[in-house]
Structures are given as structure tokens and as C-alpha cells.
Design a protein around this motif. Structure first.
Motif, PDB file in Angstrom:
ATOM      1  N   ASP A   1      86.295  28.508  35.991  1.00  0.00           N
ATOM      2  CA  ASP A   1      85.763  27.240  35.506  1.00  0.00           C
ATOM      3  C   ASP A   1      85.337  26.425  36.728  1.00  0.00           C
ATOM      4  OD1 ASP A   1      85.222  24.762  34.417  1.00  0.00           O
ATOM      5  OD2 ASP A   1      87.026  24.720  33.175  1.00  0.00           O
ATOM      6  N   LEU A   2      84.059  26.123  36.840  1.00  0.00           N
ATOM      7  CA  LEU A   2      83.547  25.467  38.050  1.00  0.00           C
ATOM      8  C   LEU A   2      84.085  24.058  38.254  1.00  0.00           C
ATOM      9  CD1 LEU A   2      79.866  26.751  38.074  1.00  0.00           C
ATOM     10  CD2 LEU A   2      81.846  27.636  39.291  1.00  0.00           C
ATOM     11  N   SER A   3      84.579  23.420  37.195  1.00  0.00           N
ATOM     12  CA  SER A   3      85.150  22.085  37.361  1.00  0.00           C
ATOM     13  C   SER A   3      86.401  22.128  38.236  1.00  0.00           C
ATOM     14  CB  SER A   3      85.473  21.458  36.003  1.00  0.00           C
ATOM     15  OG  SER A   3      86.487  22.185  35.338  1.00  0.00           O
ATOM     16  N   GLU A   4      87.055  23.289  38.306  1.00  0.00           N
ATOM     17  CA  GLU A   4      88.223  23.441  39.166  1.00  0.00           C
ATOM     18  C   GLU A   4      87.857  23.306  40.649  1.00  0.00           C
ATOM     19  OE1 GLU A   4      90.512  26.988  38.418  1.00  0.00           O
ATOM     20  OE2 GLU A   4      90.015  26.892  36.287  1.00  0.00           O
ATOM     21  N   PHE A   5      86.591  23.499  40.965  1.00  0.00           N
ATOM     22  CA  PHE A   5      86.126  23.457  42.349  1.00  0.00           C
ATOM     23  C   PHE A   5      85.251  22.243  42.636  1.00  0.00           C
ATOM     24  CE2 PHE A   5      86.612  27.842  40.907  1.00  0.00           C
ATOM     25  CZ  PHE A   5      87.597  28.272  41.771  1.00  0.00           C
ATOM     26  N   GLY A   6      85.201  21.315  41.694  1.00  0.00           N
ATOM     27  CA  GLY A   6      84.369  20.139  41.876  1.00  0.00           C
ATOM     28  C   GLY A   6      82.891  20.427  41.709  1.00  0.00           C
ATOM     29  N   LEU A   7      82.557  21.511  41.018  1.00  0.00           N
ATOM     30  CA  LEU A   7      81.165  21.912  40.841  1.00  0.00           C
ATOM     31  C   LEU A   7      80.700  21.747  39.405  1.00  0.00           C
ATOM     32  CD1 LEU A   7      81.293  25.187  42.957  1.00  0.00           C
ATOM     33  CD2 LEU A   7      80.384  22.974  43.659  1.00  0.00           C
TER      34      LEU A   7
END
Length: 44
Positions: free
Chosen positions: A23-29
Motif C-alpha cells: 500500500d503506497l500510503s505506507e510510504f507517503g506516496l
């Protein structure tokens, strides 16, 4: 099989998991047009 082993060694060496969805939200993306990373099958 050799390539699978090479990917496993790479993942362990760099502390990553390139075979799973992320999940890209985990990386601030996070962005409405970017939801997740999906691994692609590599060609030998």
C-alpha cells in the motif's frame, strides 16, 4: 529456480520484500491515481 533464489537473496540482503503487494500510503506516496505496488513477473 535460479532466478527465484536470486530474488530471495536480494530481498534478504536489502531487507525488502519485492514479491508482495504494498500500500503506497505506507510510504507517503498516496495519491488518488496511485493505490498500490504490484510485483511483476520477471522474464529470464
Amino acid at each position: 529456480m535460479r532466478q527465484s533464489l536470486a530474488l530471495l537473496v536480494y530481498d534478504r540482503r536489502y531487507g525488502v520484500d519485492t514479491a508482495e503487494f504494498a500500500d503506497l500510503s505506507e510510504f507517503g506516496l498516496d495519491h488518488p491515481e496511485r493505490v498500490y505496488y504490484s510485483p511483476a513477473h520477471s522474464v529470464p
